[in-house]
Design a protein around this motif. Structure first.
Motif, mmCIF file in Angstrom:
data_model
loop_
_atom_site.group_PDB
_atom_site.id
_atom_site.type_symbol
_atom_site.label_atom_id
_atom_site.label_comp_id
_atom_site.label_asym_id
_atom_site.label_seq_id
_atom_site.Cartn_x
_atom_site.Cartn_y
_atom_site.Cartn_z
ATOM 1 N N ILE A 345 0.844 -1.188 0.000
ATOM 2 C CA ILE A 345 0.000 0.000 0.000
ATOM 3 C C ILE A 345 0.884 1.245 0.000
ATOM 4 N N THR A 346 0.661 2.111 -0.968
ATOM 5 C CA THR A 346 1.421 3.351 -1.052
ATOM 6 C C THR A 346 0.455 4.509 -1.241
ATOM 7 N N ARG A 347 0.986 5.712 -1.153
ATOM 8 C CA ARG A 347 0.188 6.890 -1.488
ATOM 9 C C ARG A 347 1.048 7.842 -2.315
ATOM 10 N N ASN A 348 1.687 7.272 -3.318
ATOM 11 C CA ASN A 348 2.545 8.036 -4.214
ATOM 12 C C ASN A 348 1.732 8.467 -5.420
ATOM 13 N N PRO A 349 1.519 9.776 -5.628
ATOM 14 C CA PRO A 349 0.662 10.242 -6.719
ATOM 15 C C PRO A 349 1.219 9.977 -8.110
ATOM 16 N N ALA A 350 2.463 9.490 -8.208
ATOM 17 C CA ALA A 350 3.032 9.146 -9.512
ATOM 18 C C ALA A 350 2.859 7.668 -9.842
ATOM 19 N N MET A 351 2.132 6.944 -8.998
ATOM 20 C CA MET A 351 1.925 5.523 -9.208
ATOM 21 C C MET A 351 0.464 5.225 -9.576
ATOM 22 N N THR A 422 -3.474 3.919 -2.656
ATOM 23 C CA THR A 422 -4.758 4.285 -2.046
ATOM 24 C C THR A 422 -4.909 5.800 -1.897
ATOM 25 N N GLY A 423 -3.992 6.564 -2.494
ATOM 26 C CA GLY A 423 -4.057 8.022 -2.364
ATOM 27 C C GLY A 423 -4.677 8.681 -3.577
ATOM 28 N N SER A 424 -3.832 9.112 -4.500
ATOM 29 C CA SER A 424 -4.310 9.755 -5.719
ATOM 30 C C SER A 424 -3.316 9.496 -6.834
ATOM 31 N N VAL A 425 -3.800 9.612 -8.067
ATOM 32 C CA VAL A 425 -2.938 9.597 -9.247
ATOM 33 C C VAL A 425 -2.967 11.018 -9.790
ATOM 34 N N GLY A 426 -1.840 11.735 -9.623
ATOM 35 C CA GLY A 426 -1.897 13.175 -9.877
ATOM 36 C C GLY A 426 -2.867 13.788 -8.898
ATOM 37 N N ASP A 427 -3.854 14.505 -9.419
ATOM 38 C CA ASP A 427 -4.884 15.087 -8.547
ATOM 39 C C ASP A 427 -6.185 14.300 -8.606
ATOM 40 N N ARG A 428 -6.133 13.088 -9.112
ATOM 41 C CA ARG A 428 -7.332 12.254 -9.242
ATOM 42 C C ARG A 428 -7.373 11.260 -8.082
ATOM 43 N N ASP A 429 -8.266 11.512 -7.147
ATOM 44 C CA ASP A 429 -8.340 10.692 -5.948
ATOM 45 C C ASP A 429 -8.746 9.254 -6.266
ATOM 46 N N VAL A 430 -8.092 8.323 -5.584
ATOM 47 C CA VAL A 430 -8.487 6.918 -5.635
ATOM 48 C C VAL A 430 -9.346 6.663 -4.404
ATOM 49 N N LEU A 477 -0.458 13.179 -14.870
ATOM 50 C CA LEU A 477 0.674 13.978 -14.404
ATOM 51 C C LEU A 477 1.147 14.946 -15.482
ATOM 52 N N ASP A 478 1.461 16.148 -15.080
ATOM 53 C CA ASP A 478 2.144 17.079 -15.978
ATOM 54 C C ASP A 478 3.597 16.630 -16.109
ATOM 55 N N ASP A 479 4.118 16.642 -17.329
ATOM 56 C CA ASP A 479 5.505 16.216 -17.559
ATOM 57 C C ASP A 479 5.749 14.844 -16.937
#
Length: 510
Positions: A345-351, A422-430, A477-479
């Motif tokens: 389980i992570t909360r890395n928005p780049a994953m 379980t966090g977000s992808v970019g600004d898109r909440d999971v 993600l931007d860039d």
């Protein structure tokens, strides 16, 4: 012990038998422990006791063990302080059993001054009564009012001194740390993880299961830092209907054994986070936390007993000890017969919200232990990115060797491994519903996979009842390519710090 504490007999052997010591109340009842702490209690609207401590999280930066650091006079002086307190002060002492597996069952003996009986009350509800007249395998002496905060661990002796902190979690983890250490000595691996047994129909069609004969059992393990959703997901029923079911076995610490068995640790209760606890989202945990048998720890409770789980007036690391028997999702068993799926389980928005990992990638994920800091670890740093090997702050010994051992166990046991964001992808909440859908369909074997060109990971291409395209990392993600490249380089540099780690794991960084 010597005057300077550098030459000492076993601290456990130095302690008098608590069953006959004049200064020790041995094995007091829950009612007696609560009565000892009545002046510290705020009684909740549910009739349960609630307490507020001076320390409200673990003191990781004040914790040392004698295998990973050479202990000097000051360290042994802390141990001596604890032993002297157990001999001289009015103490309560309880023995409890940790684990049930024949090779991972331990008698734990806990001492604390009588005026801090509330800690013993909460701690004792987590574990089962020990066999009568059994000698302890592990001993902890906690002296909350000591002048200096220090947690000193003698792993080979099975002894822990907890000084200067009145946080209940220090008592709990003092024993679980040694449980995990012994699992590694046996050839397995202690994990900061929850376990779950899912009985489900694994089929290409959508026909519901009609009886138990149509079901397959899937054993799941969830690794994650406190506060990342480990307890929530382990306790969740996945929206299944009978005869299918999802049952929690453990929510915090277990031992992965060489034969694939996952031995549980806590047989009576759970130490759950309560901030934001909501009946609609976590009904089982909510009902258990609002039962009269619970013990609330640093939760905002008004003088009239009203409980506010949304308030962080004391800390965002509010806790409750709840009994397993009050959780419909908890099974009577605590050991998982075999492991089929492991989730990081992570909360890395780049994953991505879900990725399937090879054994080497799984070991890299284990070593990276990526998430965000929570109030359970360091309230002052909550929300910051963090890496903790194995998502386990309680490792004793070489961390690189833990990664190698994990890779070998997962490969030998032919277990599937996944990254779960379980966090977000970019600004898109999971959302929790998104994650539950992914877990349910992975359990069923109904996820189609594809290679993600942005992350290089194997990710879902299609999932029943979920539009996974909205979680595309390259789009969210931007860039994205630049961010992933920078992240991958950071990971390589981090893994390079572990001299004992196999190169195959370093090279599997994603």
């Amino acid at each position: 012990m010597s005057q300077h504490g550098t030459v000492m007999e076993s601290p456990t052997a130095a302690l008098a038998d608590p069953r006959s010591a004049d200064n020790v109340e041995y094995d007091p009842s829950f009612a007696s422990l609560r009565e000892n702490s009545v002046d510290l209690e705020t009684t909740t609207e549910y009739g349960s006791p609630s307490y507020v401590s001076d320390h409200r999280s673990r003191n990781a930066d004040r914790t040392e063990n004698a295998l990973d650091r050479d202990f000097g006079p000051a360290d042994y002086g802390h141990v001596e302080t604890a032993v002297d307190a157990a001999a001289d002060r009015e103490m309560v002492c309880l023995d409890r059993q940790l684990g049930r597996h024949p090779d991972n069952t331990y008698v734990c003996r806990y001492y604390v001054p009588a005026e801090y009986s509330r800690i013993a009350l909460a701690w004792a509800k987590l574990f089962e009564p020990a066999p009568a007249d059994a000698d302890p395998d592990f001993v902890t002496v906690q002296v909350p009012d000591a002048d200096e905060v220090a947690v000193r661990v003698l792993p080979e002796e099975g002894f822990t001194a907890v000084l200067g902190t009145d946080y209940t979690g220090e008592a709990k983890k003092s024993f679980l740390r040694l449980f995990m250490f012994d699992a590694k000595r046996q050839g397995g691996l202690g994990l900061h993880a929850g376990t779950k047994r899912v009985r489900i129909r694994r089929s290409e069609d959508d026909e519901p299961a009609t009886d138990d004969a149509d079901l397959e059992t899937v054993g799941q393990v969830f690794l994650g830092l406190s506060g990342t959703g480990k307890s929530t997901l382990t306790a969740h029923d996945l929206g299944l209907e009978a005869p299918e079911d999802a049952t929690m076995l453990q929510d915090d610490v277990c031992a992965l054994r060489e034969d694939g068995t996952v031995a549980g640790s806590e047989g009576e209760g759970l130490f759950i986070k309560t901030i934001g606890l909501d009946h609609d989202e976590q009904p089982d945990l909510y009902e258990a936390a609002t039962h009269e048998s619970a013990v609330l720890d640093n939760v905002d409770v008004a003088e009239d007993g009203t409980v506010d789980f949304d308030s962080d007036a004391h800390t965002a690391n509010g806790r409750a000890v709840v009994l397993r028997e009050q959780l419909p999702s908890a099974d009577e068993e605590i050991d998982l017969p075999s492991v089929d799926q492991v989730f990081f389980i992570t909360r890395n928005p780049a994953m991505p919200p879900l990725a399937k990992l090879s054994p080497e990638e799984a070991a890299a994920a284990f070593m990276l232990g990526e998430s965000v800091q929570t109030s359970a670890g360091d309230p002052d740093s909550a929300g910051e990115a963090i890496r903790v090997v194995g998502t386990n702050p309680f490792i004793v010994g070489s961390e690189g060797e833990e990664g190698n051992r994990f890779r070998d166990l997962v490969a030998d046991l032919d277990a599937d491994a996944y990254l779960l964001n379980t966090g977000s992808v970019g600004d898109r909440d999971v959302s929790v519903d998104d994650t539950v859908t992914l877990l349910r369909e992975v359990s069923r074997g109904r996820v189609d996979w594809t290679d993600d060109p942005t992350t290089g990971l194997t990710v879902p291409d299609s999932v029943p009842e979920l539009d996974v395209s909205r979680f595309d990392v390259g789009d969210a993600l931007d860039d994205a390519d630049e961010q992933i490249a920078e992240l991958r380089e950071e990971r390589r540099e981090y893994l390079a710090e572990f001299e004992d780690l196999d190169d195959a794991i370093r090279n599997a960084v994603y």
